[in-house]
Scaffold this motif. Structure first.
Motif, PDB file in Angstrom:
ATOM      1  N   THR A  53       0.823  -1.209   0.000  1.00  0.00           N
ATOM      2  CA  THR A  53       0.000   0.000   0.000  1.00  0.00           C
ATOM      3  C   THR A  53       0.854   1.255   0.000  1.00  0.00           C
ATOM      4  OG1 THR A  53      -1.729  -1.164   1.223  1.00  0.00           O
ATOM      5  CG2 THR A  53      -1.825   1.220   1.205  1.00  0.00           C
ATOM      6  N   LEU A  57       0.991   4.038  -2.894  1.00  0.00           N
ATOM      7  CA  LEU A  57       0.666   5.451  -2.677  1.00  0.00           C
ATOM      8  C   LEU A  57       1.693   6.355  -3.339  1.00  0.00           C
ATOM      9  CD1 LEU A  57      -1.029   7.624  -1.405  1.00  0.00           C
ATOM     10  CD2 LEU A  57       0.289   7.366   0.706  1.00  0.00           C
TER      11      LEU A  57
ATOM     12  N   THR B   5      -7.455  16.756  -4.591  1.00  0.00           N
ATOM     13  CA  THR B   5      -7.329  16.075  -3.296  1.00  0.00           C
ATOM     14  C   THR B   5      -8.155  16.812  -2.256  1.00  0.00           C
ATOM     15  OG1 THR B   5      -5.492  17.372  -2.462  1.00  0.00           O
ATOM     16  CG2 THR B   5      -4.946  15.553  -3.933  1.00  0.00           C
ATOM     17  N   HIS B  51      -8.799   9.037  -1.522  1.00  0.00           N
ATOM     18  CA  HIS B  51      -7.943   8.154  -2.291  1.00  0.00           C
ATOM     19  C   HIS B  51      -7.839   6.790  -1.603  1.00  0.00           C
ATOM     20  CE1 HIS B  51      -4.388   7.909  -5.100  1.00  0.00           C
ATOM     21  NE2 HIS B  51      -4.344   6.789  -4.429  1.00  0.00           N
ATOM     22  N   THR B  53      -5.876   4.250  -1.814  1.00  0.00           N
ATOM     23  CA  THR B  53      -4.568   3.797  -1.353  1.00  0.00           C
ATOM     24  C   THR B  53      -4.126   4.557  -0.103  1.00  0.00           C
ATOM     25  OG1 THR B  53      -3.939   3.284  -3.621  1.00  0.00           O
ATOM     26  CG2 THR B  53      -2.177   3.463  -2.020  1.00  0.00           C
ATOM     27  N   ALA B  54      -4.316   5.866  -0.129  1.00  0.00           N
ATOM     28  CA  ALA B  54      -3.906   6.669   1.021  1.00  0.00           C
ATOM     29  C   ALA B  54      -4.688   6.241   2.251  1.00  0.00           C
ATOM     30  CB  ALA B  54      -4.127   8.145   0.737  1.00  0.00           C
ATOM     31  N   ARG B  55      -5.963   6.056   2.053  1.00  0.00           N
ATOM     32  CA  ARG B  55      -6.804   5.634   3.157  1.00  0.00           C
ATOM     33  C   ARG B  55      -6.384   4.259   3.657  1.00  0.00           C
ATOM     34  NH1 ARG B  55     -13.373   5.462   2.959  1.00  0.00           N
ATOM     35  NH2 ARG B  55     -13.272   7.656   3.524  1.00  0.00           N
ATOM     36  N   LEU B  57      -3.497   2.957   3.530  1.00  0.00           N
ATOM     37  CA  LEU B  57      -2.217   3.033   4.223  1.00  0.00           C
ATOM     38  C   LEU B  57      -2.398   3.415   5.689  1.00  0.00           C
ATOM     39  CD1 LEU B  57       0.817   2.954   4.237  1.00  0.00           C
ATOM     40  CD2 LEU B  57       0.849   5.312   3.429  1.00  0.00           C
TER      41      LEU B  57
END
Lengths: 358, 358
Positions: A53, A57, B5, B51, B53-55, B57
Motif C-alpha cells: 500500500t 501510494l 485532493t 484516495h 490507497t492513502a486511506r 495506508l
DNA sequence: CGCAAGTACTTTACCGGTACAGATGACACG
DNA sequence: CGTGTCATCTGTACCGGTAAAGTACTTGCG
C-alpha cells in the motif's frame, strides 16, 4: 510485536531507511556487499518486503486491475459466457503481473468497491452504464474499458456486432419462409412481474444494452419483411423453466420460430418446446446467440450467432493494459480511445428449418 | 490538470484539510451546513472521494481479499469445480463490501502479486503449499485460509474428507466384486512426460495434496482386500483424450473398474472406454470424485463422491472474514485457527456395476 | 596537483489521507 | 460572573514507503 518496516532493518544495521529501500527497489544504488547484509537482516527479521500500500501510494499504481459487474458475482461464475470472458481477461492479464480484482456495484454499509478499492484501471463488463458504480470509476479518472456497453466516445469500448449478427439470424429465418416469429429478450426489471408476451413492437419496455442491439438487428430484417413478431421478456439466467415462453409456445397461433437473446435462453426454449411435444426444428426453429461452448455438446446442435468471447476478453484486457501504460507515461492525448467492434457470425446448425406448413 | 485532493477542496473553501476529510469519513464531526458545502464543492471540483490507497495506508486495511491459485487463471474459470468454488467465495464475500482479488503465483519482471498486491487476507486454493507465493503470503502475516491444502496447524484450513470419501468409493467397488482396479490420479509433473501406467504401488512418484489423500483412501480399502491395482498418472485438465488411459483400457488384463481423482477424469475414462467399444458399467465401472454439477446432465450418470463445493467456498470465505475481523481488533490469541473438515459422500449412480465375469 | 566525475550513502520532502490532541467560542449552570 | 461542557474546527504527527537533491569520499586525468 510491532510491524517490521524498512526502519526496523535500518536501525538494526545502522544505515538509513533509504538505503534499505534501495536494497529492495534499486539494487544499483548501493554496494552489493551492503545489499547482501540488508537482505540477510530483512530475512532474519521477517520483513515481507516493501509494504504494497505504501509503495502504491507513492508510486501511484497498485498492481491490480478491476472488473466491474453490476450483476452479482454468482453470475460471473455460473454463466459460462461470462466465466469464459473473465477467464480470458485473467489469462491476458496474467503475464503482466497484475492481479485481477472483481468489483461489485453494491454499496454496503458505506463501502463501495468501485469507489474505495485501489486499482489501476478497470473493465466494465456486464454492468448498467447508469449505475453509481460506473460513475465512481469514471470520476476516479481511471483507465477504463467498456465491454458490451453502449458506446461512449470518451472511453475505450469493446463491442461485438450484435446488430449485424442478429440481422443475419433474422434473415436466415426469413429465408426459410418463417413469418410468425417470437423474439425472446431480457428486459429491464422495470415492468410488472414476468411481463407476459406482447404482440407487435412494444416500445415502452426498456431493453438493456446488448439486448437492445440484438433486438434492433432482428427488427431491421423482420419489420421490412412484414413478419408477425411477438415479444417475450425473459430475464437472463432462467433456472427452471419459463411460464412466459411456455404460454407463447402453447398458444393456438404459436410462432414457427424463435429468436433468442442468448444460447441459454434458446436452450430453455428448446426444453419448453419438447415439454409441449413440439419438435425442433420441425415444429419450431430456434436461434440462439453467443455460440456458447457449453451448448456445443447438446443433443440438439443449436443454430446461433457466434461471438468470440475469449477473444473479446483478450482484446478488452489488452486495451486496458495499453490504456494504463499510456496513463502512466502521461501521454497527453493518446488519440481517441479505441472503439472496437468484433464480428458476430451466424452459425447454422440443426435447430432451424423451414416451417412445417410452407 | 493536477489531481483533486482533500487539500484542493480545503483551499477552495478556506477550511482545513482535516475538516474536509471529516466531511467524508466522520460526518458527526462537523456541522451539517458546512458538510453540505464541502460535499457540494467536492462534487463541483470532481473529487472522487478519499484516495483508496492513502486511506488504506493509514487505516491498515485495503478492502480486498485475495484468492491465490498456483495454477494459471484459465483453470479457475474453465474447470467448473474451481469456478464454482470461487463463485461461492465471491458470493459470500459480496455482502461485506470487500472485493475479491485473483492472485497468480507467478513472478514476472520482479512483480509478484502475492507479495506486492495490497490485500487484507487471502484464501490459498489450488496451490502448491511449497510455492514462493504461499511463502510470501505467510510472511506478510496476512490472515489466511488454506483450502484443499495439507493441514497446517498454524493456519485456518478448510478441507473435505477426501480420504473417507475415497475409502467409501473403493469399498463400493470391492462390494461389487471388483478386484482389478485402475487408480487414475494426477501426479506432480516431476517424472517423465505423461508417465505411463505402472502396476503396483509406486511410492516414488510424488502425488500433490488432495490427490494423495484420495489415493490413500483408496488404498486403505484396496490393499487389505488384496486387490490388483494399477496406477495411471493423468494430469488434471485433459483436453483431448488420454493415451495413458487408453493403453490401460486396451490391455489384455484390463481393469474391471477405475477410481478417478475427479469427475472430469472419470468422464475422460468413460469416453476412452466407449471409443474402445467398452460398455460402462458392464465392461468397466467408473467412479469419479467431486459430484461436479456439469456431470449431472450426462448420458451416463456417474457414480462419484460428492463434496459440497459451494459450501466449501462459503465456509472458506466466512472463515477468512472472521480471521480478518479478529486481526483488525487485534485479538491477542484468537484460539487455534480452525481446522475444518467437510464431509464427502459416495453417490451411487449408473456408472458402476458388478464386473462382467463374476 | 587540482578539478570533474563517479560511488555510496544520507537528508529532506512528499504521496493523500486519518488519529488525536488542542483551540475557540457558545451556552448552561451554580 | 467564573467555569465546565459541548460542538466545531484546526494543527501536528504519522501511516510506510520513494524521488530527488545533497554530502563525503574515491578515482581518473590533463
Amino acid at each position: 510485536m510491532t510491524r517490521v518496516t524498512l526502519q526496523t532493518i535500518a536501525d538494526h544495521l545502522g544505515v538509513s531507511r533509504m538505503t534499505v529501500s534501495n536494497a529492495f527497489s534499486r539494487p544499483d544504488q548501493l554496494s552489493s556487499e551492503l545489499r547482501r547484509r540488508i537482505l540477510a537482516a530483512a530475512d532474519q527479521l521477517g520483513y515481507p518486503g516493501p509494504h504494497p500500500t505504501a509503495r502504491a501510494l507513492v508510486r501511484g499504481s497498485t498492481g491490480a486491475v478491476g472488473v466491474l459487474s453490476t450483476d452479482p458475482f454468482r453470475f460471473a461464475f455460473s454463466d459460462d459466457v461470462a466465466a469464459r470472458f473473465i477467464g480470458a481477461v485473467a489469462e491476458e492479464i496474467e503475464p503482466t503481473g497484475l492481479a485481477l480484482t472483481l468489483l461489485t456495484a453494491a454499496e454496503v454499509s458505506g463501502v463501495a468497491p468501485a469507489r474505495d478499492v485501489a486499482i489501476d484501471g478497470a473493465i466494465v463488463y456486464s454492468s448498467d452504464a447508469a449505475s453509481p458504480a460506473v460513475g465512481w470509476l469514471r470520476r476516479r479518472r481511471l483507465p477504463l474499458v467498456f465491454v458490451d456497453q453502449p458506446p461512449d466516445s470518451g472511453i475505450a469500448c469493446v463491442n461485438i456486432d450484435d446488430r449485424g449478427g442478429a440481422r443475419a439470424s433474422a434473415r436466415h429465418l426469413l429465408e426459410f419462409g418463417h413469418r410468425r416469429i417470437a423474439l425472446i429478450t431480457p428486459a429491464a426489471p422495470h415492468p410488472g412481474p414476468s411481463s407476459g408476451p406482447g404482440v407487435g413492437a412494444d416500445a415502452t419496455v426498456p431493453i438493456p444494452f446488448p439486448a437492445s442491439e440484438r433486438l434492433a438487428g432482428w427488427m431491421d430484417e423482420l419489420a421490412p419483411a412484414g413478419a408477425d413478431v411477438g415479444f417475450v421478456f425473459q430475464q437472463h439466467p432462467p433456472d427452471h423453466g419459463s411460464p412466459a415462453i411456455r404460454r407463447v409456445l402453447a398458444s393456438s397461433l404459436r410462432p414457427t420460430a424463435a429468436l433468442c437473446y442468448s444460447d441459454a435462453i434458446a436452450l430453455l426454449v428448446v426444453r419448453e418446446a419438447s415439454a409441449l411435444g413440439l419438435r425442433v426444428p420441425e415444429d419450431l426453429s430456434v436461434v440462439g446467440f453467443d455460440n456458447s461452448p457449453l451448448m456445443q455438446h447438446l443433443e440438439m446442435p443449436l443454430t446461433t450467432v457466434h461471438q468470440d468471447i475469449a477473444g473479446k476478453g483478450r482484446v478488452a484486457a489488452a486495451t486496458l493494459i495499453d490504456a494504463i501504460r499510456a496513463y502512466r507515461t502521461e501521454a497527453p492525448v493518446p488519440g481517441r480511445p479505441p472503439q472496437l467492434r468484433l464480428p458476430a457470425e451466424l452459425v447454422v446448425r440443426a435447430s432451424t428449418a423451414p416451417p412445417a406448413a410452407a
